[in-house]
Design a protein around this motif. Structure first.
Motif, PDB file in Angstrom:
ATOM      1  N   PHE A  44      -8.816 -14.081  -7.653  1.00  9.31           N
ATOM      2  CA  PHE A  44      -8.156 -14.213  -8.939  1.00  9.31           C
ATOM      3  C   PHE A  44      -7.496 -15.587  -9.059  1.00  9.31           C
ATOM      4  N   THR A  45      -6.850 -16.041  -7.992  1.00 10.85           N
ATOM      5  CA  THR A  45      -6.223 -17.369  -8.006  1.00 10.85           C
ATOM      6  C   THR A  45      -7.268 -18.456  -8.197  1.00 10.85           C
ATOM      7  N   PHE A  46      -8.386 -18.341  -7.507  1.00  6.59           N
ATOM      8  CA  PHE A  46      -9.467 -19.317  -7.651  1.00  6.59           C
ATOM      9  C   PHE A  46     -10.008 -19.313  -9.075  1.00  6.59           C
ATOM     10  N   ALA A  47     -10.155 -18.129  -9.654  1.00  4.03           N
ATOM     11  CA  ALA A  47     -10.645 -18.024 -11.030  1.00  4.03           C
ATOM     12  C   ALA A  47      -9.665 -18.652 -12.017  1.00  4.03           C
ATOM     13  N   ILE A  48      -8.361 -18.447 -11.802  1.00  3.48           N
ATOM     14  CA  ILE A  48      -7.356 -19.059 -12.680  1.00  3.48           C
ATOM     15  C   ILE A  48      -7.402 -20.580 -12.564  1.00  3.48           C
ATOM     16  N   CYS A  49      -7.551 -21.098 -11.339  1.00  5.15           N
ATOM     17  CA  CYS A  49      -7.641 -22.548 -11.151  1.00  5.15           C
ATOM     18  C   CYS A  49      -8.900 -23.114 -11.811  1.00  5.15           C
ATOM     19  N   LEU A  50     -10.014 -22.393 -11.695  1.00  9.02           N
ATOM     20  CA  LEU A  50     -11.248 -22.839 -12.359  1.00  9.02           C
ATOM     21  C   LEU A  50     -11.110 -22.789 -13.876  1.00  9.02           C
ATOM     22  N   LEU A  51     -10.424 -21.794 -14.383  1.00 11.75           N
ATOM     23  CA  LEU A  51     -10.194 -21.711 -15.824  1.00 11.75           C
ATOM     24  C   LEU A  51      -9.387 -22.909 -16.307  1.00 11.75           C
ATOM     25  N   GLY A  52      -8.339 -23.245 -15.565  1.00 10.08           N
ATOM     26  CA  GLY A  52      -7.550 -24.429 -15.927  1.00 10.08           C
ATOM     27  C   GLY A  52      -8.375 -25.706 -15.873  1.00 10.08           C
ATOM     28  N   ALA A  53      -9.213 -25.834 -14.856  1.00  9.79           N
ATOM     29  CA  ALA A  53     -10.074 -27.011 -14.741  1.00  9.79           C
ATOM     30  C   ALA A  53     -11.093 -27.063 -15.876  1.00  9.79           C
ATOM     31  N   SER A  54     -11.625 -25.911 -16.261  1.00 11.76           N
ATOM     32  CA  SER A  54     -12.600 -25.910 -17.357  1.00 11.76           C
ATOM     33  C   SER A  54     -11.945 -26.267 -18.688  1.00 11.76           C
ATOM     34  N   ILE A  55     -10.702 -25.842 -18.895  1.00  7.48           N
ATOM     35  CA  ILE A  55      -9.988 -26.217 -20.118  1.00  7.48           C
ATOM     36  C   ILE A  55      -9.760 -27.726 -20.154  1.00  7.48           C
ATOM     37  N   LEU A  56      -9.353 -28.292 -19.013  1.00  6.53           N
ATOM     38  CA  LEU A  56      -9.162 -29.744 -18.960  1.00  6.53           C
ATOM     39  C   LEU A  56     -10.479 -30.491 -19.156  1.00  6.53           C
ATOM     40  N   ALA A  57     -11.571 -29.973 -18.589  1.00  8.18           N
ATOM     41  CA  ALA A  57     -12.881 -30.608 -18.784  1.00  8.18           C
ATOM     42  C   ALA A  57     -13.297 -30.555 -20.248  1.00  8.18           C
ATOM     43  N   TYR A  58     -12.993 -29.464 -20.910  1.00 10.59           N
ATOM     44  CA  TYR A  58     -13.302 -29.353 -22.338  1.00 10.59           C
ATOM     45  C   TYR A  58     -12.475 -30.358 -23.149  1.00 10.59           C
ATOM     46  N   ILE A  59     -11.212 -30.514 -22.777  1.00 14.04           N
ATOM     47  CA  ILE A  59     -10.353 -31.476 -23.479  1.00 14.04           C
ATOM     48  C   ILE A  59     -10.864 -32.897 -23.283  1.00 14.04           C
ATOM     49  N   PHE A  60     -11.323 -33.210 -22.063  1.00 11.91           N
ATOM     50  CA  PHE A  60     -11.866 -34.548 -21.802  1.00 11.91           C
ATOM     51  C   PHE A  60     -13.189 -34.759 -22.513  1.00 11.91           C
ATOM     52  N   GLY A  61     -13.851 -33.686 -22.909  1.00 11.24           N
ATOM     53  CA  GLY A  61     -15.060 -33.801 -23.711  1.00 11.24           C
ATOM     54  C   GLY A  61     -16.350 -33.861 -22.921  1.00 11.24           C
ATOM     55  N   ASN A  62     -16.298 -33.700 -21.615  1.00 10.21           N
ATOM     56  CA  ASN A  62     -17.542 -33.760 -20.854  1.00 10.21           C
ATOM     57  C   ASN A  62     -17.645 -32.591 -19.891  1.00 10.21           C
ATOM     58  N   GLY A  63     -17.361 -31.413 -20.371  1.00 10.96           N
ATOM     59  CA  GLY A  63     -17.381 -30.233 -19.520  1.00 10.96           C
ATOM     60  C   GLY A  63     -18.787 -29.767 -19.220  1.00 10.96           C
ATOM     61  N   SER A  64     -19.121 -29.675 -17.965  1.00 13.20           N
ATOM     62  CA  SER A  64     -20.404 -29.155 -17.530  1.00 13.20           C
ATOM     63  C   SER A  64     -20.125 -28.059 -16.512  1.00 13.20           C
TER      64      SER A  64
END
Length: 97
Positions: free
Chosen positions: A44-64
């Motif tokens: 669950f902690t890993f999933a929350i960290c990945l969710l935060g990273a994916s949100i930041l990647a989306y904000i940066f505009g180059n989320g893959s």
């Protein structure tokens, strides 16, 4: 894409440090009656960290998603691989001379 890999590495490497904080938050808010096992909490902690990273990647505009997954795998297993390589040092042949 490189920023997404770096975010994935940060999420994978930072999950063990975020685990006590998330555990305290979950115990205080949600799981007083139904506690999680240690493995469930780690996932669950890993999933929350990945969710935060994916949100930041989306904000940066180059989320893959692929780059994020590769970075997360490197972040989780990178320290173990580095330790293994450092333990396998080349023999010192200068002592025999």
């Amino acid at each position: 894409m490189l920023a997404t890999v770096i975010l994935g590495i940060a999420a994978g490497a930072g999950a063990p440090y975020a685990e006590p904080h998330i555990k305290g938050w979950l115990e205080a808010l949600l799981l007083s009656d139904a506690p999680m096992t240690e493995m469930e909490l780690r996932m669950f902690t890993f999933a929350i960290c990945l969710l935060g990273a994916s949100i930041l990647a989306y904000i940066f505009g180059n989320g893959s998603g692929f780059a994020l997954a590769v970075g997360a795998a490197l972040g989780v297993f990178g320290p173990r691989l580095i330790d293994r390589v450092q333990k396998k040092k080349a023999p010192d042949y200068g002592d025999d001379l």
